[in-house]
Design a protein around this motif. Structure first.
Motif, PDB file in Angstrom:
ATOM      1  N   LYS A   2      32.360  -5.915   7.422  1.00  0.00           N
ATOM      2  CA  LYS A   2      33.511  -6.123   6.553  1.00  0.00           C
ATOM      3  C   LYS A   2      33.016  -6.030   5.111  1.00  0.00           C
ATOM      4  O   LYS A   2      32.012  -6.627   4.758  1.00  0.00           O
ATOM      5  CB  LYS A   2      34.126  -7.485   6.825  1.00  0.00           C
ATOM      6  CG  LYS A   2      35.380  -7.732   6.058  1.00  0.00           C
ATOM      7  CD  LYS A   2      36.289  -8.658   6.808  1.00  0.00           C
ATOM      8  CE  LYS A   2      37.571  -8.759   6.025  1.00  0.00           C
ATOM      9  NZ  LYS A   2      38.714  -8.970   6.826  1.00  0.00           N
ATOM     10  N   THR A   3      33.711  -5.270   4.276  1.00  0.00           N
ATOM     11  CA  THR A   3      33.286  -5.055   2.898  1.00  0.00           C
ATOM     12  C   THR A   3      34.335  -5.604   1.931  1.00  0.00           C
ATOM     13  O   THR A   3      35.532  -5.402   2.122  1.00  0.00           O
ATOM     14  CB  THR A   3      33.080  -3.550   2.617  1.00  0.00           C
ATOM     15  OG1 THR A   3      32.122  -3.049   3.542  1.00  0.00           O
ATOM     16  CG2 THR A   3      32.569  -3.322   1.213  1.00  0.00           C
ATOM     17  N   TYR A   4      33.844  -6.288   0.907  1.00  0.00           N
ATOM     18  CA  TYR A   4      34.694  -6.830  -0.153  1.00  0.00           C
ATOM     19  C   TYR A   4      34.271  -6.206  -1.468  1.00  0.00           C
ATOM     20  O   TYR A   4      33.104  -5.921  -1.685  1.00  0.00           O
ATOM     21  CB  TYR A   4      34.516  -8.351  -0.265  1.00  0.00           C
ATOM     22  CG  TYR A   4      34.902  -9.101   0.976  1.00  0.00           C
ATOM     23  CD1 TYR A   4      36.201  -9.579   1.152  1.00  0.00           C
ATOM     24  CD2 TYR A   4      33.967  -9.339   1.986  1.00  0.00           C
ATOM     25  CE1 TYR A   4      36.551 -10.265   2.303  1.00  0.00           C
ATOM     26  CE2 TYR A   4      34.319 -10.023   3.131  1.00  0.00           C
ATOM     27  CZ  TYR A   4      35.610 -10.485   3.282  1.00  0.00           C
ATOM     28  OH  TYR A   4      35.956 -11.168   4.422  1.00  0.00           O
ATOM     29  N   ARG A   5      35.241  -6.025  -2.355  1.00  0.00           N
ATOM     30  CA  ARG A   5      34.952  -5.578  -3.721  1.00  0.00           C
ATOM     31  C   ARG A   5      35.365  -6.700  -4.652  1.00  0.00           C
ATOM     32  O   ARG A   5      36.435  -7.272  -4.512  1.00  0.00           O
ATOM     33  CB  ARG A   5      35.733  -4.320  -4.073  1.00  0.00           C
ATOM     34  CG  ARG A   5      35.233  -3.112  -3.353  1.00  0.00           C
ATOM     35  CD  ARG A   5      35.755  -1.833  -3.991  1.00  0.00           C
ATOM     36  NE  ARG A   5      35.348  -0.681  -3.235  1.00  0.00           N
ATOM     37  CZ  ARG A   5      34.137  -0.166  -3.239  1.00  0.00           C
ATOM     38  NH1 ARG A   5      33.210  -0.705  -3.963  1.00  0.00           N
ATOM     39  NH2 ARG A   5      33.833   0.894  -2.517  1.00  0.00           N
ATOM     40  N   SER A  28      42.417 -20.077   6.208  1.00  0.00           N
ATOM     41  CA  SER A  28      43.878 -19.966   6.208  1.00  0.00           C
ATOM     42  C   SER A  28      44.295 -18.566   6.635  1.00  0.00           C
ATOM     43  O   SER A  28      44.749 -17.769   5.846  1.00  0.00           O
ATOM     44  CB  SER A  28      44.419 -20.273   4.813  1.00  0.00           C
ATOM     45  OG  SER A  28      43.837 -19.407   3.869  1.00  0.00           O
ATOM     46  N   GLY A  29      44.108 -18.253   7.889  1.00  0.00           N
ATOM     47  CA  GLY A  29      44.561 -16.975   8.422  1.00  0.00           C
ATOM     48  C   GLY A  29      43.760 -15.795   7.927  1.00  0.00           C
ATOM     49  O   GLY A  29      42.742 -15.926   7.280  1.00  0.00           O
ATOM     50  N   GLY A  30      44.189 -14.606   8.263  1.00  0.00           N
ATOM     51  CA  GLY A  30      43.549 -13.388   7.802  1.00  0.00           C
ATOM     52  C   GLY A  30      42.291 -13.023   8.558  1.00  0.00           C
ATOM     53  O   GLY A  30      41.621 -12.080   8.222  1.00  0.00           O
ATOM     54  N   GLY A  31      41.946 -13.768   9.609  1.00  0.00           N
ATOM     55  CA  GLY A  31      40.756 -13.445  10.383  1.00  0.00           C
ATOM     56  C   GLY A  31      39.490 -13.915   9.706  1.00  0.00           C
ATOM     57  O   GLY A  31      39.475 -14.290   8.551  1.00  0.00           O
ATOM     58  N   SER A  32      38.423 -13.879  10.441  1.00  0.00           N
ATOM     59  CA  SER A  32      37.144 -14.337   9.931  1.00  0.00           C
ATOM     60  C   SER A  32      36.324 -13.190   9.378  1.00  0.00           C
ATOM     61  O   SER A  32      36.225 -12.139  10.000  1.00  0.00           O
ATOM     62  CB  SER A  32      36.362 -15.021  11.053  1.00  0.00           C
ATOM     63  OG  SER A  32      35.049 -15.310  10.643  1.00  0.00           O
ATOM     64  N   ALA A  33      35.730 -13.414   8.228  1.00  0.00           N
ATOM     65  CA  ALA A  33      34.827 -12.404   7.657  1.00  0.00           C
ATOM     66  C   ALA A  33      33.617 -12.236   8.553  1.00  0.00           C
ATOM     67  O   ALA A  33      32.958 -11.216   8.521  1.00  0.00           O
ATOM     68  CB  ALA A  33      34.383 -12.830   6.261  1.00  0.00           C
ATOM     69  N   PHE A  34      33.342 -13.247   9.355  1.00  0.00           N
ATOM     70  CA  PHE A  34      32.189 -13.210  10.236  1.00  0.00           C
ATOM     71  C   PHE A  34      32.556 -12.674  11.613  1.00  0.00           C
ATOM     72  O   PHE A  34      31.807 -12.825  12.559  1.00  0.00           O
ATOM     73  CB  PHE A  34      31.567 -14.612  10.348  1.00  0.00           C
ATOM     74  CG  PHE A  34      31.072 -15.119   9.033  1.00  0.00           C
ATOM     75  CD1 PHE A  34      29.923 -14.590   8.453  1.00  0.00           C
ATOM     76  CD2 PHE A  34      31.756 -16.097   8.354  1.00  0.00           C
ATOM     77  CE1 PHE A  34      29.465 -15.047   7.229  1.00  0.00           C
ATOM     78  CE2 PHE A  34      31.305 -16.563   7.122  1.00  0.00           C
ATOM     79  CZ  PHE A  34      30.165 -16.035   6.565  1.00  0.00           C
ATOM     80  N   ARG A 167      31.213  -5.482  -7.978  1.00  0.00           N
ATOM     81  CA  ARG A 167      30.223  -5.845  -6.959  1.00  0.00           C
ATOM     82  C   ARG A 167      30.805  -5.500  -5.593  1.00  0.00           C
ATOM     83  O   ARG A 167      31.990  -5.674  -5.344  1.00  0.00           O
ATOM     84  CB  ARG A 167      29.901  -7.340  -6.988  1.00  0.00           C
ATOM     85  CG  ARG A 167      29.341  -7.845  -8.308  1.00  0.00           C
ATOM     86  CD  ARG A 167      27.963  -7.250  -8.564  1.00  0.00           C
ATOM     87  NE  ARG A 167      27.387  -7.691  -9.812  1.00  0.00           N
ATOM     88  CZ  ARG A 167      27.468  -7.010 -10.958  1.00  0.00           C
ATOM     89  NH1 ARG A 167      28.104  -5.870 -11.008  1.00  0.00           N
ATOM     90  NH2 ARG A 167      26.883  -7.474 -12.044  1.00  0.00           N
ATOM     91  N   VAL A 168      29.947  -5.016  -4.728  1.00  0.00           N
ATOM     92  CA  VAL A 168      30.343  -4.698  -3.355  1.00  0.00           C
ATOM     93  C   VAL A 168      29.562  -5.642  -2.463  1.00  0.00           C
ATOM     94  O   VAL A 168      28.335  -5.726  -2.539  1.00  0.00           O
ATOM     95  CB  VAL A 168      30.019  -3.225  -3.010  1.00  0.00           C
ATOM     96  CG1 VAL A 168      30.419  -2.928  -1.580  1.00  0.00           C
ATOM     97  CG2 VAL A 168      30.716  -2.283  -3.981  1.00  0.00           C
ATOM     98  N   ILE A 169      30.303  -6.388  -1.639  1.00  0.00           N
ATOM     99  CA  ILE A 169      29.678  -7.397  -0.786  1.00  0.00           C
ATOM    100  C   ILE A 169      30.042  -7.079   0.665  1.00  0.00           C
ATOM    101  O   ILE A 169      31.220  -7.031   1.020  1.00  0.00           O
ATOM    102  CB  ILE A 169      30.161  -8.811  -1.167  1.00  0.00           C
ATOM    103  CG1 ILE A 169      29.854  -9.068  -2.645  1.00  0.00           C
ATOM    104  CG2 ILE A 169      29.520  -9.859  -0.274  1.00  0.00           C
ATOM    105  CD1 ILE A 169      30.667 -10.157  -3.271  1.00  0.00           C
ATOM    106  N   GLY A 170      29.031  -6.837   1.449  1.00  0.00           N
ATOM    107  CA  GLY A 170      29.243  -6.528   2.856  1.00  0.00           C
ATOM    108  C   GLY A 170      28.767  -7.673   3.733  1.00  0.00           C
ATOM    109  O   GLY A 170      27.692  -8.209   3.541  1.00  0.00           O
ATOM    110  N   VAL A 171      29.626  -8.065   4.673  1.00  0.00           N
ATOM    111  CA  VAL A 171      29.257  -9.085   5.655  1.00  0.00           C
ATOM    112  C   VAL A 171      28.877  -8.326   6.909  1.00  0.00           C
ATOM    113  O   VAL A 171      29.707  -7.669   7.530  1.00  0.00           O
ATOM    114  CB  VAL A 171      30.431 -10.061   5.921  1.00  0.00           C
ATOM    115  CG1 VAL A 171      30.023 -11.101   6.947  1.00  0.00           C
ATOM    116  CG2 VAL A 171      30.888 -10.724   4.629  1.00  0.00           C
ATOM    117  N   LEU A 172      27.600  -8.369   7.234  1.00  0.00           N
ATOM    118  CA  LEU A 172      27.069  -7.587   8.351  1.00  0.00           C
ATOM    119  C   LEU A 172      27.206  -8.318   9.672  1.00  0.00           C
ATOM    120  O   LEU A 172      27.185  -9.508   9.737  1.00  0.00           O
ATOM    121  CB  LEU A 172      25.606  -7.243   8.089  1.00  0.00           C
ATOM    122  CG  LEU A 172      25.331  -6.646   6.709  1.00  0.00           C
ATOM    123  CD1 LEU A 172      23.832  -6.493   6.478  1.00  0.00           C
ATOM    124  CD2 LEU A 172      26.015  -5.314   6.559  1.00  0.00           C
TER     125      LEU A 172
END
Length: 172
Positions: A2-5, A28-34, A167-172
């Protein structure tokens, strides 16, 4: 992955708060980044987040938000010269839906940038810190102590975007 900017320090901190709430189980909803793979209850060791990225890519800024999300009120800065900082977590955390009990007692922020020998951290009790299920551990420059991190470590990759502020943040 999952990638965040993030387009500002404030957005990076907000992402940290959001992911901390997921770790605490207050998302609060939206699924887990993990990806729903983050086991919190019944763990046998600490929750460990490995934050990899170049200098200035937002790792410490993310940690500031993450620790705020865990309920830390103190000022958070990089432990580059002291290697590790411990934060006692409050027994309950305030969320938009009220106060909730925390499953964690301590948060540790490690900055391994200056580590020459991983034994330096072992002498500070890293093995015991990683083994305690009441701890949350955030590790900057995790590649320096890779062999000590368990397979359950959650990895985040920080990078610079096309613009100097992005910044680009990726949760691997």
């Amino acid at each position: 992955m999952k990638t965040y900017r993030s387009y500002s320090s404030q957005e990076t901190k907000k992402l940290g708060v959001k992911l901390a709430k997921q770790v605490l189980g207050f998302s609060s909803g939206g699924g887990s980044a993990f990806g729903g793979r983050l086991k919190v209850v019944g763990r046998k060791r600490a929750i460990i987040l490995a934050l990899k990225g170049d200098l200035g890519s937002g790792k410490t800024t993310f940690v500031q938000g993450f620790l705020r999300g865990l309920g830390v009120k103190k000022r958070v800065n990089s432990p580059t010269f002291v290697l590790m900082k411990r934060f006692t977590l409050p027994a309950s955390v305030k969320t938009s839906s009220g106060k909730h009990g925390s499953r964690f007692k301590n948060a540790y922020h490690l900055d391994c940038y200056r580590i020459k020998k991983p034994k330096e951290l072992m002498d500070l009790g890293l093995r015991e810190i990683l083994a305690d299920p009441e701890n949350v551990v955030l590790v900057e420059w995790p590649e320096k102590i890779q062999r000590f991190l368990p397979r359950t470590t959650k990895r985040l990759a920080f990078g610079h975007g096309q613009n100097i502020k992005i910044r680009v943040i990726g949760v691997l």
